[in-house]
Scaffold this motif. Sequence first.
Motif, PDB file in Angstrom:
ATOM      1  N   ASN A 198       0.816  -1.215   0.000  1.00  0.00           N
ATOM      2  CA  ASN A 198       0.000   0.000   0.000  1.00  0.00           C
ATOM      3  C   ASN A 198       0.850   1.266   0.000  1.00  0.00           C
ATOM      4  O   ASN A 198       0.509   2.254  -0.662  1.00  0.00           O
ATOM      5  N   ARG A 199       1.958   1.244   0.727  1.00  0.00           N
ATOM      6  CA  ARG A 199       2.820   2.429   0.793  1.00  0.00           C
ATOM      7  C   ARG A 199       3.413   2.747  -0.566  1.00  0.00           C
ATOM      8  O   ARG A 199       3.422   3.901  -0.998  1.00  0.00           O
ATOM      9  N   LYS A 214       0.909   4.171  -3.006  1.00  0.00           N
ATOM     10  CA  LYS A 214       0.533   5.544  -2.681  1.00  0.00           C
ATOM     11  C   LYS A 214       1.445   6.555  -3.363  1.00  0.00           C
ATOM     12  O   LYS A 214       1.057   7.696  -3.589  1.00  0.00           O
ATOM     13  N   SER A 253      -4.647  -3.346  -0.980  1.00  0.00           N
ATOM     14  CA  SER A 253      -5.378  -4.225  -0.066  1.00  0.00           C
ATOM     15  C   SER A 253      -6.873  -4.194  -0.352  1.00  0.00           C
ATOM     16  O   SER A 253      -7.559  -5.224  -0.262  1.00  0.00           O
ATOM     17  N   ALA A 304      -6.278   1.532  -2.391  1.00  0.00           N
ATOM     18  CA  ALA A 304      -5.095   0.781  -1.970  1.00  0.00           C
ATOM     19  C   ALA A 304      -5.133  -0.643  -2.503  1.00  0.00           C
ATOM     20  O   ALA A 304      -6.208  -1.219  -2.697  1.00  0.00           O
TER      21      ALA A 304
END
Length: 242
Positions: free
Chosen positions: A112-113, A116, A126, A124
Amino acid sequence: WGEYVFVRQWNERAFDRSLAAAEATPRGELNPDGNRAVMLCTTTDPYQVLRGAGMQAQLRRLVSSALRRILDSSTLNVRVLTRSPLARQDFDLMGRFGQRLLFGMSLPTLNNRLAKIYEPKAPAPSQRLETLRRAKAAGLNVFVAVAPVYPECDTADMRATLEAVRELNPVTIFMEPINIRADNVARIEAHARAIGESVRTAVFASQAEWRCYAVDALFTFARLSEQLGGAAAILTGWLAAG
């Protein structure tokens, strides 16, 4: 994604005419590998989040109306590709197509990071994986676009993504390395700095460097798919070297 979208005015008669024309096309005029499918969508996202409840409702009506017309007025197949969990709202409708419809999500990574940085407005990873799981639970045939794979997606990252989507028994998986054009490199670098991250944008310094990165990513993905025993079910993506 998430910044803007052009919503077309819905014209049911014009849409029906296009369906009829597609339905009447002789099979001999189709590509040998064609599947008579309507794609939603190849250049935008049919379930993009829009600012304003009115715009969002208009887009939902447009997509749902298109799906109903295809279902009721043709024998054409449908391929849905999205990043958005909003697609869940049409799972019941999609389920009525049976084998005629494949539902897919773009899932370049499970990180997810990292997502982003490259896709700051998009849902995201997920959330996308959970949407795929719900689609499968709803009885839909699913496929996965492991795309666009970022330069930071190393062997461990690709393996984790492949292992997660393989559990869904997708009809196919395709992969495509990210291909950044115009001023996107500067935009991504600026966004990464703003959130305290670093990115491997050096791979976009020249076409030769990008091609080297892209080919390596493709071969890594192919090797991993074979190691995971999914070679028969996995279609490794293409390299658009233009």
